[in-house]
Design a protein around this motif. Structure first.
Motif, short mmCIF file in Angstrom:
data_model
loop_
_atom_site.label_atom_id
_atom_site.label_comp_id
_atom_site.label_asym_id
_atom_site.label_seq_id
_atom_site.Cartn_x
_atom_site.Cartn_y
_atom_site.Cartn_z
N VAL A 1 2.59 -3.08 2.25
CA VAL A 1 1.77 -2.93 1.05
C VAL A 1 1.16 -4.26 0.62
CG1 VAL A 1 1.76 -2.19 -1.36
CG2 VAL A 1 3.14 -0.95 0.30
N ALA A 2 1.98 -5.26 0.36
CA ALA A 2 1.48 -6.52 -0.19
C ALA A 2 0.59 -7.27 0.79
CB ALA A 2 2.65 -7.40 -0.63
N THR A 3 0.98 -7.34 2.05
CA THR A 3 0.20 -8.09 3.03
C THR A 3 -1.18 -7.47 3.27
OG1 THR A 3 2.21 -8.89 4.07
CG2 THR A 3 0.19 -9.02 5.38
N PRO A 4 -1.28 -6.16 3.49
CA PRO A 4 -2.62 -5.58 3.66
C PRO A 4 -3.49 -5.73 2.41
CG PRO A 4 -0.99 -4.08 4.52
CD PRO A 4 -0.25 -5.16 3.81
N LEU A 5 -2.88 -5.62 1.23
CA LEU A 5 -3.66 -5.80 0.02
C LEU A 5 -4.19 -7.23 -0.10
CD1 LEU A 5 -1.68 -3.76 -2.67
CD2 LEU A 5 -3.92 -3.27 -1.72
N ALA A 6 -3.35 -8.19 0.23
CA ALA A 6 -3.79 -9.58 0.20
C ALA A 6 -4.89 -9.82 1.23
CB ALA A 6 -2.62 -10.52 0.44
N GLY A 7 -4.73 -9.25 2.43
CA GLY A 7 -5.76 -9.39 3.45
C GLY A 7 -7.09 -8.81 3.02
N ALA B 1 -4.40 4.60 2.91
CA ALA B 1 -3.57 5.31 1.94
C ALA B 1 -2.31 5.87 2.61
CB ALA B 1 -4.37 6.43 1.28
N ALA B 2 -2.46 6.41 3.81
CA ALA B 2 -1.30 6.94 4.54
C ALA B 2 -0.33 5.82 4.91
CB ALA B 2 -1.76 7.68 5.79
N GLY B 3 -0.86 4.69 5.33
CA GLY B 3 -0.01 3.54 5.65
C GLY B 3 0.73 3.03 4.44
N PHE B 4 0.02 2.88 3.33
CA PHE B 4 0.66 2.43 2.09
C PHE B 4 1.76 3.40 1.67
CE2 PHE B 4 -3.31 0.01 0.45
CZ PHE B 4 -2.99 -1.07 1.25
N ALA B 5 1.44 4.69 1.72
CA ALA B 5 2.42 5.71 1.31
C ALA B 5 3.65 5.68 2.21
CB ALA B 5 1.78 7.09 1.32
N GLY B 6 3.44 5.53 3.51
CA GLY B 6 4.56 5.49 4.44
C GLY B 6 5.45 4.29 4.22
N LEU C 1 5.61 2.37 1.52
CA LEU C 1 6.19 2.43 0.18
C LEU C 1 7.33 3.44 0.14
CD1 LEU C 1 5.88 1.09 -2.54
CD2 LEU C 1 4.27 2.88 -3.17
N SER C 2 7.17 4.54 0.84
CA SER C 2 8.25 5.53 0.93
C SER C 2 9.48 4.95 1.63
CB SER C 2 7.79 6.79 1.67
OG SER C 2 6.77 7.43 0.97
N ALA C 3 9.26 4.24 2.71
CA ALA C 3 10.37 3.60 3.42
C ALA C 3 11.09 2.60 2.53
CB ALA C 3 9.87 2.93 4.69
N ALA C 4 10.32 1.81 1.79
CA ALA C 4 10.92 0.83 0.88
C ALA C 4 11.73 1.51 -0.21
CB ALA C 4 9.83 -0.06 0.27
#
Length: 84
Positions: A35-41, A58-63, A65-68
């Motif tokens: 989440v944080a690294t792709p947003l910063a990029g 969105a799918a990557g973030f959700a996945g 974030l769900s794992a976290a």
């Protein structure tokens, strides 16, 4: 309570706390990587993330974030195993 029993309880509790801490650190790593690294990029335009479709992001973030979230709650649940 004998000193051997007290020591065994202390060791068991420390092992439970160590496992919970490891799970929580893994959840932090999932959040940072996914989440944080792709947003910063994307914010600083230093990656090719802007070329990906929004639904893929969105799918990557959700996945991630769900794992976290799952790892964090597993860590919290592990702490219920502490001996009184």
């Amino acid at each position: 309570m004998s000193t051997d029993a007290a020591a065994a309880k202390l060791i068991a509790n420390e092992r439970v706390k160590l496992l919970a801490n490891n799970l929580d650190r893994a959840s932090t790593a999932c959040f940072t990587v996914g989440v944080a690294t792709p947003l910063a990029g994307a914010l600083y335009r230093v990656s090719g993330i802007n070329s990906l479709p929004w639904w893929w992001l969105a799918a990557g973030f959700a996945g991630w974030l769900s794992a976290a979230t799952i790892l964090h709650f597993l860590a919290r649940r592990t702490l219920t195993g502490l001996l009184p």
